[in-house]
Design a protein around this motif. Structure first.
Motif, PDB file in Angstrom:
ATOM      1  N   GLN A  71      56.219  76.030  44.341  1.00  0.00           N
ATOM      2  CA  GLN A  71      57.524  76.667  44.472  1.00  0.00           C
ATOM      3  C   GLN A  71      57.417  78.161  44.746  1.00  0.00           C
ATOM      4  N   GLY A  72      56.201  78.619  45.053  1.00  0.00           N
ATOM      5  CA  GLY A  72      56.021  80.016  45.418  1.00  0.00           C
ATOM      6  C   GLY A  72      55.806  80.949  44.250  1.00  0.00           C
ATOM      7  N   LEU A  73      55.483  80.414  43.094  1.00  0.00           N
ATOM      8  CA  LEU A  73      55.274  81.235  41.908  1.00  0.00           C
ATOM      9  C   LEU A  73      53.788  81.375  41.580  1.00  0.00           C
ATOM     10  N   ARG A  74      53.462  82.430  40.919  1.00  0.00           N
ATOM     11  CA  ARG A  74      52.113  82.654  40.435  1.00  0.00           C
ATOM     12  C   ARG A  74      51.986  82.032  39.047  1.00  0.00           C
ATOM     13  N   VAL A  75      51.042  81.140  38.898  1.00  0.00           N
ATOM     14  CA  VAL A  75      50.885  80.423  37.640  1.00  0.00           C
ATOM     15  C   VAL A  75      49.433  80.479  37.196  1.00  0.00           C
ATOM     16  N   ALA A  76      49.233  80.608  35.901  1.00  0.00           N
ATOM     17  CA  ALA A  76      47.892  80.574  35.317  1.00  0.00           C
ATOM     18  C   ALA A  76      47.894  79.545  34.189  1.00  0.00           C
ATOM     19  N   ILE A  77      46.706  79.057  33.857  1.00  0.00           N
ATOM     20  CA  ILE A  77      46.560  78.070  32.781  1.00  0.00           C
ATOM     21  C   ILE A  77      45.675  78.650  31.693  1.00  0.00           C
ATOM     22  N   LEU A  78      46.120  78.484  30.448  1.00  0.00           N
ATOM     23  CA  LEU A  78      45.330  78.904  29.297  1.00  0.00           C
ATOM     24  C   LEU A  78      44.946  77.639  28.530  1.00  0.00           C
ATOM     25  N   PRO A  79      43.757  77.072  28.829  1.00  0.00           N
ATOM     26  CA  PRO A  79      43.375  75.811  28.196  1.00  0.00           C
ATOM     27  C   PRO A  79      42.662  76.011  26.863  1.00  0.00           C
ATOM     28  N   GLN A  80      43.088  75.242  25.880  1.00  0.00           N
ATOM     29  CA  GLN A  80      42.450  75.212  24.567  1.00  0.00           C
ATOM     30  C   GLN A  80      42.187  76.605  23.986  1.00  0.00           C
ATOM     31  N   PRO A  81      43.217  77.438  23.851  1.00  0.00           N
ATOM     32  CA  PRO A  81      43.009  78.773  23.283  1.00  0.00           C
ATOM     33  C   PRO A  81      42.613  78.687  21.809  1.00  0.00           C
ATOM     34  N   ASN A  82      41.846  79.656  21.360  1.00  0.00           N
ATOM     35  CA  ASN A  82      41.417  79.719  19.959  1.00  0.00           C
ATOM     36  C   ASN A  82      42.588  80.204  19.110  1.00  0.00           C
ATOM     37  N   TRP A  83      43.028  79.384  18.186  1.00  0.00           N
ATOM     38  CA  TRP A  83      44.167  79.722  17.342  1.00  0.00           C
ATOM     39  C   TRP A  83      43.725  80.201  15.953  1.00  0.00           C
ATOM     40  N   ARG A  84      42.395  80.234  15.730  1.00  0.00           N
ATOM     41  CA  ARG A  84      41.884  80.534  14.387  1.00  0.00           C
ATOM     42  C   ARG A  84      41.513  82.005  14.190  1.00  0.00           C
ATOM     43  N   ASP A  85      41.271  82.751  15.296  1.00  0.00           N
ATOM     44  CA  ASP A  85      40.757  84.115  15.151  1.00  0.00           C
ATOM     45  C   ASP A  85      41.875  85.145  15.251  1.00  0.00           C
ATOM     46  N   ASP A  86      41.609  86.235  15.936  1.00  0.00           N
ATOM     47  CA  ASP A  86      42.617  87.298  16.076  1.00  0.00           C
ATOM     48  C   ASP A  86      43.603  87.023  17.211  1.00  0.00           C
ATOM     49  N   LEU A  87      43.568  85.818  17.769  1.00  0.00           N
ATOM     50  CA  LEU A  87      44.519  85.348  18.787  1.00  0.00           C
ATOM     51  C   LEU A  87      44.369  86.063  20.128  1.00  0.00           C
ATOM     52  N   ARG A  88      43.207  86.633  20.398  1.00  0.00           N
ATOM     53  CA  ARG A  88      43.014  87.369  21.651  1.00  0.00           C
ATOM     54  C   ARG A  88      43.153  86.450  22.864  1.00  0.00           C
ATOM     55  N   ASP A  89      42.825  85.153  22.687  1.00  0.00           N
ATOM     56  CA  ASP A  89      42.968  84.227  23.812  1.00  0.00           C
ATOM     57  C   ASP A  89      44.404  84.187  24.329  1.00  0.00           C
ATOM     58  N   PHE A  90      45.356  84.317  23.426  1.00  0.00           N
ATOM     59  CA  PHE A  90      46.768  84.195  23.803  1.00  0.00           C
ATOM     60  C   PHE A  90      47.280  85.434  24.542  1.00  0.00           C
ATOM     61  N   THR A  91      46.506  86.498  24.515  1.00  0.00           N
ATOM     62  CA  THR A  91      46.948  87.735  25.182  1.00  0.00           C
ATOM     63  C   THR A  91      46.132  88.072  26.422  1.00  0.00           C
ATOM     64  N   LYS A  92      45.033  87.353  26.664  1.00  0.00           N
ATOM     65  CA  LYS A  92      44.111  87.760  27.723  1.00  0.00           C
ATOM     66  C   LYS A  92      44.691  87.615  29.127  1.00  0.00           C
ATOM     67  N   LEU A  93      45.681  86.740  29.310  1.00  0.00           N
ATOM     68  CA  LEU A  93      46.308  86.593  30.628  1.00  0.00           C
ATOM     69  C   LEU A  93      47.565  87.442  30.755  1.00  0.00           C
ATOM     70  N   GLY A  94      47.875  88.199  29.697  1.00  0.00           N
ATOM     71  CA  GLY A  94      49.060  89.048  29.745  1.00  0.00           C
ATOM     72  C   GLY A  94      50.331  88.281  29.411  1.00  0.00           C
ATOM     73  N   LYS A  95      51.444  88.897  29.766  1.00  0.00           N
ATOM     74  CA  LYS A  95      52.761  88.333  29.478  1.00  0.00           C
ATOM     75  C   LYS A  95      53.397  87.828  30.768  1.00  0.00           C
ATOM     76  N   PRO A  96      53.810  86.561  30.832  1.00  0.00           N
ATOM     77  CA  PRO A  96      54.423  86.059  32.066  1.00  0.00           C
ATOM     78  C   PRO A  96      55.829  86.619  32.279  1.00  0.00           C
ATOM     79  N   LEU A  97      56.232  86.702  33.522  1.00  0.00           N
ATOM     80  CA  LEU A  97      57.564  87.200  33.837  1.00  0.00           C
ATOM     81  C   LEU A  97      58.668  86.228  33.443  1.00  0.00           C
TER      82      LEU A  97
END
Length: 626
Positions: A71-97
């Motif tokens: 549909q013309g959008l930029r999409v990224a996938i965050l597979p199996q992020p680590n939920w046990r540590d400081d949650l850096r996996d959830f921020t490494k791709l930034g914030k989606p629009l």
């Protein structure tokens, strides 16, 4: 501004053409480095999945992400992020629009993690190397809460099997409690249920027109929570509240009947359920997808392979199973009590065109590791391809849970000829040595039919084609039990039909000069099943010369009739009480009877039979000296 960056003008989104995959960059980005390689400093949507990233249409996160890309959008996938540590996996791709899309993966995370006996599994088929521990329990809830903590201003849209089948108040076997809609526990803003193809496209079009997630509540096949004061649904059905279901099991059962009935309609109503101070609103589903809609989703530029980052971590069992398989259709009108497919994908079958299927097969033929053997050409039930109502107006008035049980609907076109033609067409393609059918079969659709119906709908011709050309040595079918009483509760045909299937299978195999096996699947501890029923099952299988291998103990999964019966101890449709093996020891005893032929099991089986006043079976199961 980068050519693929979403532009804002008068609060409207302009969708740019997606970046074309290149030989050097065929996968969707899953790391900050891969975003940088594409020249992206921000994406429109981030998909978070409990499964590892496999760019294959059988993996839901890949299909959804590719649809968004189309549909013309930029999409990224965050597979199996680590939920046990400081949650850096959830921020490494930034914030989606636009939003985060969250899925637990191709399975409910609790089914993925635990056996029917509530033991923690040591492996995970959707993780490289089959290793466990890469996703949390109740993954959709955990991921969503983390995102709301880190990015409270960004909408969270949930979907997939776990979210879809937990959209209403549901029984959760692992905590042995009734849980409210997953929207209440997760804090997500919107839920897309079912396969998600149609509501996702509608949501993206809504956003393209200047809408937001918060005002997308009109979109079909979505669910959301609202304040009770905001209610404005005159034509809806009010379900018993979550609190009422907690207090009265019969109201939970009543709620399920309404949900199942509406799920089986072509024209369903909006369902509303009170949860504390808020209301759950579940909009009716879209009509069944056309062949073109389904083709579009499967024709996207998948690499059909796991992301290269997993190369050194070992094979992924779920991928190995489906890497050379093709899905022909979605939906199932079987209506089995223990199955949730119709509650997820719908009762009405949507089928791809033969041309789209052939196109995918030709892609597989050119894969470097393909040796000429297609592992599967099927769907939820392999032999429902292109089957639908003869007169649509009759289907529009129907609310049956099954088109084939307890008897076939007279309005169902179950002609197997299109499937025979598809098998022959794909088998004749260059590069194809053999097409195997690995998906489950509804053999009650082609066994034991009247001669005139057989000739008209090609039942025998289908089974003959299947046995002679499409069995990889072993054909797996699911009679599930031998007791007609238990089978009726399961909504499955009589075991007598399996016996007919078995006779015909071996006759056809022998005639074709093939040494093949028929492998039956069975279930223990289904509601209504007693030790006496399991002892009878052991005796029936012994007399049939079967030593069972493919067996399982029932896991009551969310939004199935079986789970409702398990929790309430009654059949919600009749109100009659039924026996339920609820504790783990009872369940273990039932499953053990499948293995009467294992010498080491004899002392315990003798004890179980005597304890349950079933000594009648002892001399029949065990001859003297055995």
């Amino acid at each position: 501004m980068h050519q693929n960056q979403t532009k804002y003008s008068s609060n409207l989104l302009t969708f740019a053409p997606p970046m074309k995959s290149t030989q050097a960059n065929p996968w969707l980005p899953i790391s900050a480095q891969e975003l940088q390689n594409r020249g992206w400093n921000q994406v429109d949507v981030i998909i978070i999945s409990g499964d590892a990233y496999v760019d294959h249409p059988s993996f839901g996160h890949a299909m959804i992400a590719r649809l968004i890309e189309s549909q013309g959008l930029r999409v990224a996938i965050l597979p199996q992020p680590n939920w046990r540590d400081d949650l850096r996996d959830f921020t490494k791709l930034g914030k989606p629009l636009l939003f985060f899309g969250v899925t637990a993966g191709n399975m409910d995370s609790m089914v993925n993690h635990y056996t029917a006996f509530k033991r923690l599994r040591s492996n995970d088929a959707y993780t490289p190397g089959g290793n466990s521990g890469f996703r949390p329990d109740y993954a959709t809830v955990v991921y969503s809460k983390i995102l709301k903590q880190l990015f409270p201003e960004v909408p969270v849209v949930i979907g997939g099997v776990e979210a879809s089948l937990r959209r209403f108040t549901h029984y959760d076997y692992w905590s042995d409690t009734l849980k409210p809609s997953i929207l209440a526990d997760s804090g997500a803003d919107l839920l897309l249920y079912g396969s998600g193809i149609q509501p996702l496209k509608a949501l993206l079009n809504h956003l393209k027109s200047g809408g937001t997630i918060s005002n997308a509540q009109h979109i079909a096949q979505t669910a959301y929570l609202q304040n009770t004061s905001e209610s404005s649904h005159p034509n809806c059905i009010q379900l018993p509240s979550h609190q009422a279901c907690l207090q009265h099991k019969n109201l939970f059962a009543e709620s399920f009947i309404t949900i199942e009935t509406e799920s089986n309609k072509l024209k369903a109503q909006t369902l509303i359920q009170q949860i504390g101070e808020r209301q759950l609103v579940v909009n009716p589903p879209f009509p069944p997808m056309s062949a073109q809609e389904l083709n579009t989703a499967y024709d996207l530029p998948y690499t059909r392979m796991p992301h290269p980052r997993y190369a050194k971590r070992g094979a992924m069992p779920a991928y190995e199973m489906i890497r050379h398989s093709v899905n022909t259709h979605v939906g199932c009108f079987g209506g089995c009590s223990f199955c949730s497919i119709s509650m997820h994908q719908g009762k009405f079958v949507s089928s791809r065109s033969p041309e789209s299927i052939q196109k995918e097969v030709e892609t597989i033929v050119h894969m470097p590791d393909f040796k000429g053997y297609l592992s599967d050409l099927g769907g939820p039930s392999a032999n429902m391809y292109q089957m639908q109502g003869i007169k649509p107006n009759i289907c529009e008035k129907c609310s049956r849970y099954s088109c084939i049980y307890p008897r076939k609907c007279s309005n169902l076109n179950d002609n197997h000829k299109p499937l025979i033609e598809l098998y022959k067409k794909i088998s004749s393609l260059s590069g194809i040595k053999k097409v195997f059918i690995g998906s489950g079969l509804r053999y009650d659709m082609f066994i034991g039919k009247k001669l005139e119906d057989d000739q008209k709908n090609h039942y025998s011709a289908y089974f003959s084609q299947l046995v002679k050309h499409h069995v990889s040595g072993r054909l797996k079918v699911a009679p599930e039990h031998t007791s007609d009483k238990v089978l009726t509760i399961m909504r499955k045909p009589s075991f007598a039909l399996y016996k007919q299937l078995k006779d015909q299978f071996y006759k056809l195999s022998e005639k074709a000069g093939l040494k093949q096996q028929l492998i039956p699947y069975f279930i223990s501890s289904h509601p209504g099943c007693t030790i006496a029923d399991m002892a009878d099952c052991a005796l029936e299988t012994k007399n049939a010369g079967i030593q069972l291998e493919q067996v399982q103990d029932l896991t009551p999964t969310p939004m199935t009739l079986s789970s409702v019966m398990y929790y309430t101890g009654m059949d919600p449709y009749t109100g009659k009480k039924i026996f339920v093996a609820r504790n783990i020891e009872e369940k273990k005893q039932q499953k053990l009877l499948f293995f009467w032929y294992v010498k080491e099991n004899k002392p315990e089986i003798l004890r179980i039979l005597k304890q349950n006043s079933q000594s009648y079976f002892i001399p029949k199961l065990f001859s003297k000296g055995s």
